[in-house]
Structures are given as structure tokens and as C-alpha cells.
Design an enzyme around this catalytic site. Structure first.
Site, PDB file in Angstrom:
ATOM      1  CG  ASP A 143       1.169  -0.954 -11.037  1.00 37.55           C
ATOM      2  OD1 ASP A 143       1.686   0.041 -11.600  1.00 37.55           O
ATOM      3  OD2 ASP A 143       0.369  -0.867 -10.092  1.00 37.55           O
TER       4      ASP A 143
ATOM      5  CE1 TYR B   3      -5.131   4.470 -10.005  1.00 39.70           C
ATOM      6  CE2 TYR B   3      -6.954   3.527 -11.238  1.00 39.70           C
ATOM      7  CZ  TYR B   3      -5.603   3.726 -11.074  1.00 39.70           C
ATOM      8  OH  TYR B   3      -4.737   3.199 -11.975  1.00 39.70           O
TER       9      TYR B   3
ATOM     10  CB  SER C 143      -1.500  -5.213  -5.825  1.00 40.13           C
ATOM     11  OG  SER C 143      -1.238  -4.069  -6.595  1.00 40.13           O
TER      12      SER C 143
ATOM     13  N   GLY D 116       2.520   2.396  -2.941  1.00 40.42           N
ATOM     14  CA  GLY D 116       2.730   2.905  -4.287  1.00 40.42           C
ATOM     15  C   GLY D 116       3.867   2.197  -4.992  1.00 40.42           C
TER      16      GLY D 116
ATOM     17  N   GLY E 109       0.793  -1.224   0.000  1.00 40.22           N
ATOM     18  CA  GLY E 109       0.000   0.000   0.000  1.00 40.22           C
ATOM     19  C   GLY E 109       0.822   1.269   0.000  1.00 40.22           C
TER      20      GLY E 109
HETATM   21  P1  ADP Z   1       0.293  -1.438  -3.599  1.00 34.48           P
HETATM   22  O1  ADP Z   1       0.120  -2.271  -4.829  1.00 34.48           O
HETATM   23  O2  ADP Z   1       0.594  -0.014  -3.908  1.00 34.48           O
HETATM   24  O3  ADP Z   1       1.269  -2.002  -2.634  1.00 34.48           O
HETATM   25  P2  ADP Z   1      -2.460  -2.172  -3.271  1.00 34.48           P
HETATM   26  O4  ADP Z   1      -3.507  -1.727  -2.343  1.00 34.48           O
HETATM   27  O5  ADP Z   1      -2.694  -2.104  -4.722  1.00 34.48           O
HETATM   28  O6  ADP Z   1      -1.116  -1.422  -2.854  1.00 34.48           O
HETATM   29  O7  ADP Z   1      -2.093  -3.691  -2.976  1.00 34.48           O
HETATM   30  C1  ADP Z   1      -1.855  -4.127  -1.670  1.00 34.48           C
HETATM   31  C2  ADP Z   1      -2.577  -5.451  -1.471  1.00 34.48           C
HETATM   32  O8  ADP Z   1      -1.816  -6.509  -2.091  1.00 34.48           O
HETATM   33  C3  ADP Z   1      -2.679  -5.870  -0.033  1.00 34.48           C
HETATM   34  O9  ADP Z   1      -3.808  -5.282   0.590  1.00 34.48           O
HETATM   35  C4  ADP Z   1      -2.835  -7.372  -0.162  1.00 34.48           C
HETATM   36  O10 ADP Z   1      -4.134  -7.686  -0.576  1.00 34.48           O
HETATM   37  C5  ADP Z   1      -1.916  -7.683  -1.331  1.00 34.48           C
HETATM   38  N1  ADP Z   1      -0.567  -8.059  -0.870  1.00 34.48           N
HETATM   39  C6  ADP Z   1       0.593  -7.444  -1.163  1.00 34.48           C
HETATM   40  N2  ADP Z   1       1.639  -8.080  -0.584  1.00 34.48           N
HETATM   41  C7  ADP Z   1       1.128  -9.122   0.089  1.00 34.48           C
HETATM   42  C8  ADP Z   1       1.697 -10.180   0.900  1.00 34.48           C
HETATM   43  N3  ADP Z   1       3.006 -10.237   1.132  1.00 34.48           N
HETATM   44  N4  ADP Z   1       0.853 -11.076   1.422  1.00 34.48           N
HETATM   45  C9  ADP Z   1      -0.474 -11.026   1.199  1.00 34.48           C
HETATM   46  N5  ADP Z   1      -1.056 -10.072   0.461  1.00 34.48           N
HETATM   47  C10 ADP Z   1      -0.279  -9.126  -0.097  1.00 34.48           C
HETATM   48 MG    MG Z   2      -1.377  -1.957  -6.291  1.00 25.20          MG
END
Ligand code: ADP
Ligand code: MG
Length: 375
Positions: A172, A221, A128, A124, A122
Site C-alpha cells: 500500500d 490477517y 491508512s 480496502g 476501511g
Molecule cells: P483501509 O486502509 O483499507 O482504508 P484501515 O483499517 O487499514 O483501512 O485504515 C483505516 C484507518 O485509517 C482509520 O481507522 C483511521 O485510523 C485512519 N484514517 C484513514 N483516513 C482517515 C482520515 N481522513 N482521518 C483520520 N483517520 C483516517
Molecule cells: Mg489499511
């Protein structure tokens, strides 16, 4: 050996039959909120990644555990579970990718997966996409199913839409797949053509987390995207990518997209010409446009940009979706430690927020890992 390996194999009850993959996070140097308007972006894959290990299972289920987040995801490999309803919530991305790949023709082979990611969530840096792409590689491999990188990126993007309902662009996933060590990637989000552009040795990419979690990013967004699409429809163009500056001069949202696309091309030229001053002013112009025209910055992110430049960065800007998260800066290599520590100290003193700054290196995109257990 990567310290994540034992934690991963633990969750899989040993190393037998495991296949390993990784996918990196990314930072976008310039070109934000342009990808979903068919525009141009210039990200790099960074040295933070999601590592997965997988073995096939014969019951047609896909199960996934994360070392960082609790819960076990357990969905049918044919994608028939509704992704947006899956628990735990992080499994929605997994279920989305499973469904998107099933839709693309992947046979419903079951697989047991564990993952561990060093991409901050989360912020940036696209934790994800790192998760989606690494899982997608494992799923494709287990089923003997191959897709070209651009189609795999599209499937992961679709998976994210299915799981989260946030209509994010394809940047991404594409850079997670196609990133190149020591290079940024100039991506045309309409054609998905990606051109690696060398990063100058003398400059370091510094990421500073504002200490502010991203808020409202999903709904804002979607609003921004819809607003831009309305302008494009009114102008009779397929996407804002095709609008001319003269036609959108009075519309801040669309103006951001059109000017940002121009800045991406200028930035790529400045990289090729090793023009540090040009790079710096383009970063600042991009930030101003995201702040004033697209309105996705916050006072804290603005302050981070200001302080970075005041302490010697050649330029800085909010990166990713905005509304919190990270700022990216370019800094002369010899100065990077001083710039990072002085900026963070001042920023903490002024905001009370737990900011941190770290250098990132451009790395290669996602792929298989050869036997990390013996490494
Ligand atoms: P960003 O992609 O900018 O980090 P997002 O909100 O798009 O933020 O994505 C974050 C989401 O990705 C988390 O809420 C979770 O659902 C998933 N995620 C990322 N890394 C992990 C991890 N190591 N284990 C489980 N879920 C993860
Ligand atoms: Mg993301």
C-alpha cells in the site's frame, strides 16, 4: 480549487507558512495476501487521496487534525510516545509514522498538520497508507530529511505496525508513493522493484463496495500470515515466495500464495498483450483462490463478483484484505455505467446492503502540491 482546502486551512488558522502534500489510495488489480510473503502484487494508485497541509512549530510536538474524524493528535516529534496507546485512535498511525521516521534518523522537528482524505475508510482502498505517506512527506519536509521512496514506504509500513499491531505488507505504501498515471505497478515485494505497466484504454477499473464493513480482518490477517510463515519454515525457504507448487499442492493457504504470484505475472503479460479475455479469467481465478484456498472472501463478496460478471464485467475479484470491503472489476469502457448500475441494483435487492460502485483512474503517486490555495 480542491474543496478540501478551506476546511484544512480553517483547522490551521490560516494559510501562513503552509506546505502541502498528497498521497493516493490504491486498488489492487491482482496479487492479494502475497506482499507479506515476499511475493508479487499489481496495484494502481487511484484518484482518491489524502491531502495534508503542515507548518513547522517550535515546541517539538507533532499535532494533527483530520477534517473527517474528530480529535487532535498531539505527540512528541522524537517518537517517544507509545504509538499503540495514543488517543484519538486514528492518531496511532500518525504516532507510528513519527516513531518510525525518528528511528530512521529524522530530527525531532515539530509540525502542525491538518488533513482531509477522499479515500473511503476501511474499504480496502488503503486510506491508512494514504494518511501515513502524506504525513510522512510533511514530516520529512519540515525536518529537511530525505529518504528514498522504498525506505519511506518501509518506514510508513513500520509505523502502521507500531500503531495497529496488524502485520501488513508494504504494497500500500509503495504504490501510494510510486504509482503512475494510466499505469498499474508490478511490485516485487522482496526487492521493492516496481515496474509501471500501461492499462488498456478500452478498459475501466470499477470498484464496488460490498456495503459490508471489514470485520475480523486484523486477527484473521495475522493468523494467515503466521500460517504461511510456518509452512515456509517447514519447507526451509525464506518465504512462501520461494515455495514450488509441487511442495504446497496439498496446503490451500500456501497454494494460494504460490498460484497468485504466477497469476500476477500472467496478468502483467495479458496487460502488455491487451488480452482482455486473459485478464478476465485471471481475475476470476484469483477470486476463486482467495475464496476457496485462502478463505478471505464472504458470501456477499462472492455474490458481487458473480453479479458483476453476469452484467458484463470481463472479470472481478475481492481486493485488499477481504472479509468485507471492496471488489474490483475490469469493464469495457462503453459498458461501465450499465454494469455498475445494474449490478448494484441486483446486489442491493438480494442482500439489502448499501453497496455502491465507482470508476477509478490510475494517478501518479504521492508528492508535494504546489500552492493549492491560489489554484
Ligand atoms: P483501509 O486502509 O483499507 O482504508 P484501515 O483499517 O487499514 O483501512 O485504515 C483505516 C484507518 O485509517 C482509520 O481507522 C483511521 O485510523 C485512519 N484514517 C484513514 N483516513 C482517515 C482520515 N481522513 N482521518 C483520520 N483517520 C483516517
Ligand atoms: Mg489499511
Amino acid at each position: 480549487m480542491d474543496p478540501r482546502v478551506p476546511a484544512i486551512t480553517d483547522r490551521l488558522g490560516g494559510t501562513t507558512g503552509l506546505r502541502w502534500f498528497r498521497a493516493p489510495g490504491r486498488v489492487n488489480l491482482i496479487g492479494d495476501h502475497t506482499d507479506y510473503h515476499d511475493g508479487l502484487v499489481l496495484p494502481l494508485a487511484v484518484d482518491r487521496d489524502c491531502v495534508v497541509a503542515a507548518r513547522t512549530r517550535d515546541d517539538g510536538r507533532v499535532t494533527v487534525r483530520s477534517v473527517e474524524v474528530a480529535g487532535e493528535v498531539d505527540v512528541p516529534a522524537d517518537g517517544s510516545d507509545e504509538p499503540a496507546a495514543v488517543e484519538p485512535a486514528w492518531g496511532r498511525l500518525v504516532a507510528g509514522v513519527v516513531r518510525a521516521l525518528a528511528g530512521a534518523g529524522r530530527p525531532p522537528v515539530g509540525v502542525e498538520v491538518a488533513l482531509s482524505s477522499t479515500v473511503p475508510v476501511g474499504s480496502g482502498l488503503s486510506s491508512s497508507a494514504a494518511l501515513e505517506v502524506s504525513i510522512a512527506l510533511a514530516l520529512a519536509d519540515a525536518a529537511g530529511f530525505a529518504l528514498p521512496a522504498t525506505e519511506l514506504a518501509r518506514a510508513c509500513q513500520r509505523g502502521e505496525h507500531l500503531g495497529t499491531s496488524v502485520p501488513s505488507g508494504v504494497m500500500d505504501q509503495l504504490v501510494a508513493l510510486l504509482g503512475r498515471a494510466s499505469h498499474a505497478l508490478l511490485i516485487d515485494c522482496r526487492t521493492l522493484a516496481a515496474e509501471p505497466i500501461a492499462l488498456p484504454d478500452a478498459l475501466v477499473v470499477l470498484v464496488m463496495h460490498s456495503g459490508l464493513p471489514r470485520t475480523l480482518a486484523g486477527s484473521a490477517y495475522a493468523d494467515r500470515r503466521a500460517e504461511g510463515e510456518r509452512v515456509a519454515a517447514r519447507l526451509g525457504v525464506a518465504a512462501l515466495r520461494d515455495a514450488l507448487l509441487d511442495a504446497v499442492g496439498e496446503e490451500p493457504r500456501a497454494r494460494h500464495v504460490v498460484t497468485e504470484n504466477q497469476r500476477v505475472l500472467q496478468f502483467a503479460d495479458a496487460l502488455r498483450a491487451d488480452d482482455a479475455a486473459g485478464l478476465g479469467s485471471l481475475l476470476l481465478a484469483s477470486h476463486a483462490s482467495l475464496r476457496d484456498d485462502y478463505e478471505v472472501s464472504t458470501p456477499e463478496l462472492d455474490l458481487a463478483v458473480e453479479l458483476l460478471v453476469e452484467h458484463g464485467a470481463i472479470g472481478a475479484r475481492v481486493t485488499g484484505a477481504g472479509f468485507g470491503g471492496c471488489v474490483v472489476a475490469l469493464v469495457a469502457r462503453a459498458q461501465v455505467r450499465a454494469v455498475a448500475s445494474e449490478t448494484v441494483a441486483r446486489y442491493r435487492a438480494e442482500t439489502g446492503l448499501d453497496a455502491r460502485a465507482f470508476e477509478v483512474r490510475a494517478v501518479d503517486g504521492a508528492g508535494p502540491l504546489t500552492a493549492p490555495v491560489d489554484a
